[in-house]
Motif scaffolding. Structure first.
Motif, mmCIF file in Angstrom:
data_model
loop_
_atom_site.group_PDB
_atom_site.id
_atom_site.type_symbol
_atom_site.label_atom_id
_atom_site.label_comp_id
_atom_site.label_asym_id
_atom_site.label_seq_id
_atom_site.Cartn_x
_atom_site.Cartn_y
_atom_site.Cartn_z
ATOM 1 N N ARG A 1 0.798 -1.225 0.000
ATOM 2 C CA ARG A 1 0.000 0.000 0.000
ATOM 3 C C ARG A 1 0.831 1.277 0.000
ATOM 4 O O ARG A 1 0.456 2.277 -0.618
ATOM 5 N N GLY A 2 1.958 1.246 0.671
ATOM 6 C CA GLY A 2 2.781 2.446 0.719
ATOM 7 C C GLY A 2 3.367 2.830 -0.626
ATOM 8 O O GLY A 2 3.804 3.957 -0.821
ATOM 9 N N LYS A 3 3.348 1.909 -1.550
ATOM 10 C CA LYS A 3 3.949 2.145 -2.857
ATOM 11 C C LYS A 3 2.974 2.710 -3.888
ATOM 12 O O LYS A 3 3.373 3.301 -4.873
ATOM 13 N N MET A 4 1.684 2.474 -3.679
ATOM 14 C CA MET A 4 0.734 2.832 -4.732
ATOM 15 C C MET A 4 -0.662 3.081 -4.177
ATOM 16 O O MET A 4 -0.937 2.803 -3.015
ATOM 17 N N ASP A 5 -1.540 3.598 -5.040
ATOM 18 C CA ASP A 5 -2.916 3.885 -4.636
ATOM 19 C C ASP A 5 -3.700 2.596 -4.433
ATOM 20 O O ASP A 5 -3.335 1.536 -4.941
ATOM 21 N N ALA A 6 -4.831 2.731 -3.724
ATOM 22 C CA ALA A 6 -5.652 1.561 -3.393
ATOM 23 C C ALA A 6 -6.074 0.781 -4.631
ATOM 24 O O ALA A 6 -5.986 -0.444 -4.665
ATOM 25 N N ASP A 7 -6.530 1.491 -5.676
ATOM 26 C CA ASP A 7 -7.022 0.780 -6.855
ATOM 27 C C ASP A 7 -5.890 0.141 -7.643
ATOM 28 O O ASP A 7 -6.104 -0.771 -8.436
ATOM 29 N N GLU A 8 -4.646 0.590 -7.417
ATOM 30 C CA GLU A 8 -3.504 -0.011 -8.105
ATOM 31 C C GLU A 8 -3.015 -1.259 -7.366
ATOM 32 O O GLU A 8 -2.779 -2.302 -7.980
ATOM 33 N N PHE A 9 -2.853 -1.166 -6.051
ATOM 34 C CA PHE A 9 -2.338 -2.350 -5.350
ATOM 35 C C PHE A 9 -3.399 -3.432 -5.239
ATOM 36 O O PHE A 9 -3.101 -4.604 -5.047
ATOM 37 N N ARG A 10 -4.665 -3.055 -5.400
ATOM 38 C CA ARG A 10 -5.745 -4.050 -5.484
ATOM 39 C C ARG A 10 -5.456 -5.074 -6.578
ATOM 40 O O ARG A 10 -5.610 -6.282 -6.392
ATOM 41 N N ASP A 11 -5.017 -4.593 -7.741
ATOM 42 C CA ASP A 11 -4.813 -5.474 -8.881
ATOM 43 C C ASP A 11 -3.708 -6.490 -8.622
ATOM 44 O O ASP A 11 -3.767 -7.623 -9.102
ATOM 45 N N TYR A 12 -2.696 -6.100 -7.850
ATOM 46 C CA TYR A 12 -1.601 -7.022 -7.545
ATOM 47 C C TYR A 12 -2.046 -8.098 -6.563
ATOM 48 O O TYR A 12 -1.899 -9.301 -6.832
ATOM 49 N N ILE A 13 -2.580 -7.673 -5.412
ATOM 50 C CA ILE A 13 -2.890 -8.665 -4.384
ATOM 51 C C ILE A 13 -3.996 -9.601 -4.832
ATOM 52 O O ILE A 13 -3.930 -10.820 -4.613
ATOM 53 N N LEU A 14 -5.019 -9.073 -5.506
ATOM 54 C CA LEU A 14 -6.097 -9.940 -5.972
ATOM 55 C C LEU A 14 -5.609 -10.856 -7.094
ATOM 56 O O LEU A 14 -6.028 -12.012 -7.191
ATOM 57 N N GLY A 15 -4.717 -10.344 -7.927
ATOM 58 C CA GLY A 15 -4.148 -11.171 -8.995
ATOM 59 C C GLY A 15 -3.336 -12.325 -8.438
ATOM 60 O O GLY A 15 -3.426 -13.461 -8.919
ATOM 61 N N PHE A 16 -2.542 -12.056 -7.390
ATOM 62 C CA PHE A 16 -1.727 -13.115 -6.782
ATOM 63 C C PHE A 16 -2.598 -14.149 -6.058
ATOM 64 O O PHE A 16 -2.308 -15.349 -6.088
ATOM 65 N N ILE A 17 -3.653 -13.676 -5.391
ATOM 66 C CA ILE A 17 -4.565 -14.609 -4.731
ATOM 67 C C ILE A 17 -5.220 -15.516 -5.768
ATOM 68 O O ILE A 17 -5.377 -16.725 -5.565
ATOM 69 N N PHE A 18 -5.576 -14.931 -6.901
ATOM 70 C CA PHE A 18 -6.201 -15.711 -7.966
ATOM 71 C C PHE A 18 -5.222 -16.748 -8.517
ATOM 72 O O PHE A 18 -5.597 -17.907 -8.761
ATOM 73 N N TYR A 19 -3.975 -16.352 -8.684
ATOM 74 C CA TYR A 19 -2.950 -17.283 -9.162
ATOM 75 C C TYR A 19 -2.786 -18.433 -8.160
ATOM 76 O O TYR A 19 -2.686 -19.602 -8.541
ATOM 77 N N LYS A 20 -2.794 -18.123 -6.880
ATOM 78 C CA LYS A 20 -2.687 -19.167 -5.847
ATOM 79 C C LYS A 20 -3.883 -20.118 -5.931
ATOM 80 O O LYS A 20 -3.732 -21.343 -5.841
ATOM 81 N N TYR A 21 -5.067 -19.548 -6.140
ATOM 82 C CA TYR A 21 -6.270 -20.376 -6.247
ATOM 83 C C TYR A 21 -6.173 -21.322 -7.447
ATOM 84 O O TYR A 21 -6.447 -22.524 -7.336
ATOM 85 N N LEU A 22 -5.773 -20.801 -8.607
ATOM 86 C CA LEU A 22 -5.645 -21.636 -9.801
ATOM 87 C C LEU A 22 -4.628 -22.752 -9.571
ATOM 88 O O LEU A 22 -4.836 -23.900 -10.005
ATOM 89 N N SER A 23 -3.551 -22.424 -8.892
ATOM 90 C CA SER A 23 -2.507 -23.419 -8.629
ATOM 91 C C SER A 23 -3.005 -24.533 -7.725
ATOM 92 O O SER A 23 -2.791 -25.729 -7.991
ATOM 93 N N GLU A 24 -3.670 -24.167 -6.643
ATOM 94 C CA GLU A 24 -4.142 -25.176 -5.690
ATOM 95 C C GLU A 24 -5.232 -26.042 -6.325
ATOM 96 O O GLU A 24 -5.312 -27.252 -6.060
#
Length: 517
Positions: free
Chosen positions: A21-44
């Motif tokens: 969060r300290g690096k970017m705006d809320a709508d920007e870091f949303r895309d990273y964390i949700l994207g990584f969670i989705f990648y984890k879900y697809l993997s599992e």
């Protein structure tokens, strides 16, 4: 998983998100964390599926040698089955846990990660799921300087996030627990809270979504289809699914590309099979993507009073032609309403959030409104919501409910403008407020200062103006003043003040001054 465990999981995910969060705006870091969670879900999900189909051969998916001919043959067979069943494929070395482990050990993983995300999309090419995965990870920009000034800094940050996520058990083996889906919804809501006006592009507050969902599912346990022409993150479509035992297919359209990607991820994360959702990315009014289709349930929270072209050519469009007028170019509210009505099945129900102006504005909107009520009798209810309950706007809003086959010719008006809990930034509908509104809609009972059934004649008498105070009188008369009691109180005040007045007069007399009392 208990509610307390869910809350701990949600808080843990939010804490991880805040490392970015300290690096970017809320709508920007949303895309990273949700994207990584989705990648984890697809993997599992991939790992669990591969383990199941390889069980009879006593082969562990993660132990397959990808470089050997035998291993490659096994992976080809698994890929064919996986793409058919899940819609995509990942090799053992591409699984989230494998990449996270390499990152934790200090390896440079950014290049591998970018390739893997691209490979997921490529694995679907030429298959039935291609459209659902096409450019799904395009907002996960691993080259952004907002992740760090140097490649090493970016790598360290991403590795840390993946390591934290890898330690979380999303319990995908529990078919009854939608733990990850709930956590994903929680994060979307948290991001909306911090994204200001941009939040309205992708999120409808959960309580409002619940009202819409319960309204369109009233009297039903299953739905053939549900449609949202401005589907945002897809949360509203998924909320409808919670109110019935089964939804056949989900349909939606979203103009914003990033939000469209979020919606597709959200569908897959909630276990909706790729064959059972059809989401399109385009401008709904200008370029509708589900022409000729009708749906049993329709829900929407369109952008309030958005602009659209209102080209005269649209008067020949089946969605708008029968009304004789087009919604004005400066306010597309009724363009969305008539678009949705064109897609509503004869036995269906439709609920849409609109600004209050849609209830009473004249001109073309008044003509369209009158036609819907007088000629078609499609308007079923009008529900006034509290002000300031949507992210990024404080304007008062309402829910308009439509049905094509109605059993009554009156319209239910509900004034729920005072049903809320005051919050720091936005007001919030409480569970009891949601229940009260939905119960009033389902029973159609009249309640003083809250609900009223208005006949079409009554509405016509108001020139088809639907402004809620015309139908639900919420005026609180002031209590009648007891003049005798007031006089008695004044007499008592005079008696109490008499000794003080006497002292003031005596003091003034000693000084030779005129007494003020």
């Amino acid at each position: 998983m208990t509610d307390e465990q869910k809350k701990k999981l949600e808080q843990k995910l939010w804490d991880i998100a805040n490392t970015l969060r300290g690096k970017m705006d809320a709508d920007e870091f949303r895309d990273y964390i949700l994207g990584f969670i989705f990648y984890k879900y697809l993997s599992e999900r991939m790992h669990a599926y591969a383990t199941r189909i390889l069980d009879n051969d006593k082969i562990d998916f993660t132990d397959i040698d990808e470089t050997s001919a035998e291993g490659a043959a096994v992976l080809d067979a698994v890929k064919d089955a996986s793409v058919e069943a899940l819609g995509y494929f990942l090799k053992p070395s591409e699984l989230f846990s494998a990449v996270a482990k390499r990152g934790e050990e200090g390896a440079f993983i950014l290049g591998d990660l970018a390739t893997i995300l691209s490979n997921i999309e490529r694995s679907t090419m030429g298959t039935a799921s291609e459209e659902d995965f096409d450019h799904l990870f395009e907002d996960l920009d691993l080259t952004s300087t907002k992740l760090g000034r140097t490649e090493e800094a970016k790598n360290a940050l991403i590795s840390r996030v993946l390591t934290h996520l890898d330690a979380i058990d999303f319990r995908l083996d529990d078919a009854k627990a939608d733990v990850l889906g709930d956590a994903y919804e929680y994060l979307i809501g948290q991001f909306a809270s911090g994204a200001g006006k941009k939040a309205g592009e992708f999120y409808t507050p959960q309580q409002v979504s619940t009202i819409l969902a319960r309204i369109v599912t009233t009297g039903k346990t299953r739905l053939k289809s549900v449609y949202d022409p401005t589907c945002g993150s897809g949360s509203l479509l998924l909320r409808v699914a919670r109110e019935v035992s089964d939804v056949g297919d989900f349909f939606g359209q979203e103009m914003n590309r990033t939000t469209y990607n979020l919606a597709r991820m959200n569908m897959i994360l909630h276990g909706v099979h790729y064959r059972n959702f059809d989401l399109k990315q385009e401008d709904t009014l200008e370029h509708p993507q589900h022409e000729g289709m009708q749906f049993e349930a329709i829900v929407a929270n369109p952008p309030f009073s958005a602009k659209w072209s209102a080209r005269p050519l649209f008067l020949q469009d089946d969605r708008f032609a029968k009304y004789g007028k087009l919604a004005p170019s400066s306010k597309a509210d009724y363009a969305f309403v008539t678009h949705m009505l064109a897609h509503l099945d004869e036995n269906g129900a439709m609920a849409v959030v609109l600004p209050h102006g849609a209830l009473f504005r004249g001109g073309a909107e008044g003509v369209i409104r009158e036609y819907i009520i007088r000629e078609k009798n499609w308007l079923d209810a009008v529900i006034g919501l509290p002000a300031n309950i949507f992210y990024g706007t404080g304007i008062p809003t309402c829910i308009m409910v439509f049905k094509k086959c109605r059993e009554t010719d009156d319209v239910l008006f509900i004034d729920a403008s005072s049903c809320f809990e005051k919050g720091k930034n936005e007001n919030r509908l409480r569970d009891e407020d949601v229940d009260r509104i939905v119960t009033a809609y389902r029973t159609r009972n009249e309640e003083a200062k809250f609900s009223h059934r208005a006949s079409v004649a009554e509405i016509a008498g108001n020139d088809y103006n639907l402004n809620i105070p015309r139908y639900v009188d919420t005026f609180e008369a002031e209590a009648e003043i007891d003049l005798a009691a007031v006089a008695q109180e004044l007499d008592q005040v005079e008696k109490d003040m008499a000794p003080i007045d006497a002292q003031i007069r005596a003091f003034c007399a000693e000084l030779g001054l005129e007494s003020p009392v």
